[in-house]
Write a protein that holds these residues in place. Structure first.
Motif, PDB file in Angstrom:
ATOM      1  N   GLY A  24      23.971  28.944  32.212  1.00 29.93           N
ATOM      2  CA  GLY A  24      24.783  28.152  33.129  1.00 29.93           C
ATOM      3  C   GLY A  24      25.785  27.294  32.385  1.00 29.93           C
ATOM      4  N   ASN A  25      26.490  26.510  33.157  1.00 33.47           N
ATOM      5  CA  ASN A  25      27.525  25.637  32.609  1.00 33.47           C
ATOM      6  C   ASN A  25      27.113  24.174  32.689  1.00 33.47           C
ATOM      7  N   VAL A  26      25.827  23.907  32.646  1.00 32.29           N
ATOM      8  CA  VAL A  26      25.326  22.542  32.701  1.00 32.29           C
ATOM      9  C   VAL A  26      25.473  21.909  31.323  1.00 32.29           C
ATOM     10  N   LYS A  27      26.058  20.712  31.292  1.00 37.75           N
ATOM     11  CA  LYS A  27      26.242  19.989  30.037  1.00 37.75           C
ATOM     12  C   LYS A  27      25.243  18.839  29.981  1.00 37.75           C
ATOM     13  N   HIS A  28      24.477  18.810  28.898  1.00 40.00           N
ATOM     14  CA  HIS A  28      23.455  17.785  28.721  1.00 40.00           C
ATOM     15  C   HIS A  28      24.089  16.528  28.129  1.00 40.00           C
ATOM     16  N   VAL A  29      23.979  15.421  28.813  1.00 40.00           N
ATOM     17  CA  VAL A  29      24.518  14.148  28.353  1.00 40.00           C
ATOM     18  C   VAL A  29      23.416  13.409  27.601  1.00 40.00           C
ATOM     19  N   THR A  30      23.693  13.072  26.340  1.00 37.23           N
ATOM     20  CA  THR A  30      22.662  12.440  25.517  1.00 37.23           C
ATOM     21  C   THR A  30      22.984  10.999  25.116  1.00 37.23           C
ATOM     22  N   THR A  31      24.236  10.572  25.332  1.00 38.11           N
ATOM     23  CA  THR A  31      24.626   9.198  24.997  1.00 38.11           C
ATOM     24  C   THR A  31      25.621   8.683  26.030  1.00 38.11           C
ATOM     25  N   LYS A  32      25.807   7.394  26.064  1.00 40.91           N
ATOM     26  CA  LYS A  32      26.807   6.790  26.947  1.00 40.91           C
ATOM     27  C   LYS A  32      28.205   7.257  26.541  1.00 40.91           C
ATOM     28  N   LYS A  43      38.266  14.438  34.390  1.00 36.28           N
ATOM     29  CA  LYS A  43      39.468  13.866  35.010  1.00 36.28           C
ATOM     30  C   LYS A  43      40.718  14.616  34.545  1.00 36.28           C
ATOM     31  N   ASN A  44      40.805  14.870  33.245  1.00 37.61           N
ATOM     32  CA  ASN A  44      41.952  15.603  32.692  1.00 37.61           C
ATOM     33  C   ASN A  44      42.064  17.012  33.256  1.00 37.61           C
ATOM     34  N   GLU A  45      40.912  17.620  33.549  1.00 42.99           N
ATOM     35  CA  GLU A  45      40.891  18.991  34.060  1.00 42.99           C
ATOM     36  C   GLU A  45      40.913  19.037  35.593  1.00 42.99           C
ATOM     37  N   GLY A  46      40.914  17.859  36.227  1.00 37.76           N
ATOM     38  CA  GLY A  46      40.922  17.802  37.684  1.00 37.76           C
ATOM     39  C   GLY A  46      39.624  18.287  38.316  1.00 37.76           C
ATOM     40  N   LYS A  47      38.508  18.100  37.609  1.00 37.92           N
ATOM     41  CA  LYS A  47      37.210  18.557  38.102  1.00 37.92           C
ATOM     42  C   LYS A  47      36.416  17.415  38.713  1.00 37.92           C
ATOM     43  N   ILE A  48      35.658  17.746  39.741  1.00 33.59           N
ATOM     44  CA  ILE A  48      34.682  16.825  40.306  1.00 33.59           C
ATOM     45  C   ILE A  48      33.406  16.984  39.490  1.00 33.59           C
ATOM     46  N   VAL A  49      32.754  15.882  39.190  1.00 31.07           N
ATOM     47  CA  VAL A  49      31.533  15.885  38.391  1.00 31.07           C
ATOM     48  C   VAL A  49      30.317  15.832  39.307  1.00 31.07           C
ATOM     49  N   LEU A  50      29.344  16.668  39.005  1.00 38.49           N
ATOM     50  CA  LEU A  50      28.048  16.610  39.670  1.00 38.49           C
ATOM     51  C   LEU A  50      27.042  16.223  38.591  1.00 38.49           C
ATOM     52  N   ALA A  51      26.550  14.989  38.671  1.00 36.71           N
ATOM     53  CA  ALA A  51      25.633  14.453  37.660  1.00 36.71           C
ATOM     54  C   ALA A  51      24.211  14.451  38.209  1.00 36.71           C
ATOM     55  N   TYR A  68      20.207  24.587  40.118  1.00 33.36           N
ATOM     56  CA  TYR A  68      21.300  23.769  39.576  1.00 33.36           C
ATOM     57  C   TYR A  68      22.103  24.569  38.549  1.00 33.36           C
ATOM     58  N   CYS A  69      21.402  25.297  37.690  1.00 34.93           N
ATOM     59  CA  CYS A  69      22.082  26.144  36.701  1.00 34.93           C
ATOM     60  C   CYS A  69      22.880  27.249  37.382  1.00 34.93           C
ATOM     61  N   GLU A  70      22.312  27.858  38.418  1.00 39.04           N
ATOM     62  CA  GLU A  70      23.026  28.898  39.174  1.00 39.04           C
ATOM     63  C   GLU A  70      24.294  28.328  39.802  1.00 39.04           C
ATOM     64  N   LEU A  71      24.180  27.139  40.371  1.00 38.18           N
ATOM     65  CA  LEU A  71      25.347  26.499  40.983  1.00 38.18           C
ATOM     66  C   LEU A  71      26.437  26.252  39.944  1.00 38.18           C
ATOM     67  N   SER A  72      26.029  25.895  38.726  1.00 34.51           N
ATOM     68  CA  SER A  72      27.012  25.614  37.671  1.00 34.51           C
ATOM     69  C   SER A  72      27.819  26.862  37.327  1.00 34.51           C
ATOM     70  N   GLU A  73      27.224  28.015  37.480  1.00 36.75           N
ATOM     71  CA  GLU A  73      27.937  29.268  37.229  1.00 36.75           C
ATOM     72  C   GLU A  73      28.782  29.672  38.440  1.00 36.75           C
ATOM     73  N   LYS A  74      28.287  29.359  39.612  1.00 36.30           N
ATOM     74  CA  LYS A  74      28.971  29.728  40.859  1.00 36.30           C
ATOM     75  C   LYS A  74      30.219  28.878  41.110  1.00 36.30           C
ATOM     76  N   TYR A  75      30.207  27.627  40.628  1.00 40.34           N
ATOM     77  CA  TYR A  75      31.306  26.691  40.875  1.00 40.34           C
ATOM     78  C   TYR A  75      31.896  26.172  39.565  1.00 40.34           C
ATOM     79  N   PRO A  76      32.676  26.997  38.864  1.00 41.05           N
ATOM     80  CA  PRO A  76      33.255  26.550  37.591  1.00 41.05           C
ATOM     81  C   PRO A  76      34.310  25.455  37.760  1.00 41.05           C
ATOM     82  N   SER A  77      34.738  25.206  38.993  1.00 45.55           N
ATOM     83  CA  SER A  77      35.718  24.140  39.226  1.00 45.55           C
ATOM     84  C   SER A  77      35.056  22.759  39.231  1.00 45.55           C
ATOM     85  N   LEU A  78      33.721  22.720  39.195  1.00 46.28           N
ATOM     86  CA  LEU A  78      32.979  21.464  39.095  1.00 46.28           C
ATOM     87  C   LEU A  78      32.419  21.342  37.684  1.00 46.28           C
TER      88      LEU A  78
END
Length: 133
Positions: A24-32, A43-51, A68-78
């Protein structure tokens, strides 16, 4: 959530499960700083974030992980992010996380919607709604 990108130690010997959830396209956030960078990137890419604020020990988080991983592949605009509340305790507290999983929808860094719980149909419905913004 643990199974999507960050595994608990109990999962170390189960490589099939690891492979299934790493995709999937899920990005793991590990720091602030990582969070700030990804929000700026979205913001630069005009994407809505799903956290997704989750925990490795959370049963409902594990239940919705593959969806959630499936959704990340289905909606690359997010941009799909994963925040482990135990790794980033202080940061999660600043978002007033009271239950896991909690999903935030952010546009230009501002919250536009929120979902608490592992409700697949409701998550899909909210994604459809934010894509219409």
């Amino acid at each position: 959530m643990g199974l999507c990108l960050c595994r608990s130690r109990a999962d170390d010997n189960d490589s099939d499960v690891h492979v299934e959830f790493v995709g999937g396209n899920v990005k793991h956030v590990t720091t602030k700083e990582d969070w700030d960078y990804k929000l700026a990137e979205a913001k630069n890419e005009g994407k809505i974030v799903l956290a997704n604020f989750s925990a490795t020990w959370c049963g409902p988080c594990k239940t919705i992980a593959s969806f959630y991983c499936e959704l990340s592949e289905k909606y690359p605009s997010l941009m799909f992010l994963l925040i482990d509340v135990d790794e980033l305790t202080e940061f999660s507290t600043s978002w007033e996380i009271k239950a896991t999983p909690t999903f935030f929808f952010l546009k230009d860094g501002q919250q536009v919607d929120k979902l608490v719980g592992a409700n697949k149909p409701e998550l899909q419905k909210k994604i459809d709604a934010v894509l219409a913004l």
